[in-house]
Design an enzyme around this catalytic site. Structure first.
Site, mmCIF file in Angstrom:
data_model
loop_
_atom_site.group_PDB
_atom_site.id
_atom_site.type_symbol
_atom_site.label_atom_id
_atom_site.label_comp_id
_atom_site.label_asym_id
_atom_site.label_seq_id
_atom_site.Cartn_x
_atom_site.Cartn_y
_atom_site.Cartn_z
ATOM 1 N N GLN A 237 0.836 -1.198 0.000
ATOM 2 C CA GLN A 237 0.000 0.000 0.000
ATOM 3 C C GLN A 237 0.876 1.256 0.000
ATOM 4 O O GLN A 237 1.196 1.810 1.037
ATOM 5 C CB GLN A 237 -0.947 0.006 1.200
ATOM 6 C CG GLN A 237 -1.981 1.089 1.080
ATOM 7 C CD GLN A 237 -3.138 0.891 2.032
ATOM 8 O OE1 GLN A 237 -3.264 -0.106 2.718
ATOM 9 N NE2 GLN A 237 -4.000 1.872 2.070
ATOM 10 N N PHE A 238 1.261 1.703 -1.219
ATOM 11 C CA PHE A 238 2.119 2.872 -1.340
ATOM 12 C C PHE A 238 1.455 4.128 -0.788
ATOM 13 O O PHE A 238 2.127 5.080 -0.403
ATOM 14 C CB PHE A 238 2.555 3.089 -2.794
ATOM 15 C CG PHE A 238 1.527 3.741 -3.670
ATOM 16 C CD1 PHE A 238 1.550 5.113 -3.881
ATOM 17 C CD2 PHE A 238 0.523 2.992 -4.277
ATOM 18 C CE1 PHE A 238 0.600 5.722 -4.682
ATOM 19 C CE2 PHE A 238 -0.421 3.587 -5.077
ATOM 20 C CZ PHE A 238 -0.399 4.957 -5.280
ATOM 21 N N THR A 239 0.131 4.137 -0.691
ATOM 22 C CA THR A 239 -0.579 5.332 -0.214
ATOM 23 C C THR A 239 -0.292 5.636 1.256
ATOM 24 O O THR A 239 -0.614 6.731 1.728
ATOM 25 C CB THR A 239 -2.099 5.207 -0.422
ATOM 26 O OG1 THR A 239 -2.585 4.078 0.301
ATOM 27 C CG2 THR A 239 -2.435 5.076 -1.896
#
Length: 150
Positions: free
Chosen positions: A80-82
């Site tokens: 989850q790069f967010t």
């Protein structure tokens, strides 16, 4: 590196309508890799995720005495790069601190491989895909772990 740890009764991740990872009792790990992360952060985070006492004794006062390893739990790891989205300025998040996809995928795969060395069942999402994550939180118990490059 940032990991959102959620104690779950069950969790699953779906891509294009197909379940790609599913676990029972254990931990759901949402994983963000920063642009300056190294194997040192991976090693520290693996140890913390496996050893944190987030589960109560079967009988007792309800205090958290056991780790996911001690209960023989399962792990669902979702990239989850967010988690590195910076919302302090403007109305659109900046992802400047997120690692480039190629670097992030390599470190993410290393993280998963090291978790698997524990002998626990480790399931994953699909790196870079649009995923739907279903979580049956237990508690709810949610922790945020951060490890910055030193």
């Amino acid at each position: 590196m940032r990991v959102v740890i959620q104690r779950v009764k069950s969790s699953q991740v779906t891509v294009n309508g197909e379940i790609v990872g599913k676990i029972g009792r254990g931990l759901n790990l949402l994983v963000g890799i920063a642009d300056n992360d190294t194997d040192a952060e991976i090693d520290w985070m693996v140890r913390k995720c496996l050893e944190l006492r987030l589960f109560p004794e079967e009988e007792g006062d309800g205090r958290w005495q056991k780790s996911v390893q001690e209960i023989g739990g399962e792990l669902l790891v979702v990239s989850q790069f967010t988690l590195y989205g910076d919302c302090r300025k403007g109305r659109r998040p900046s992802f400047d601190r997120s690692a480039a996809p190629k670097v992030a995928q390599e470190l993410y795969n290393n993280f998963v491989a090291k978790l698997r060395l524990s002998g626990l069942r480790v399931e994953t999402g699909q790196f870079g895909a649009m995923m739907q994550v279903s979580i049956e939180n237990d508690g709810p118990v949610t922790m945020l772990l951060e490890s910055e490059a030193t």
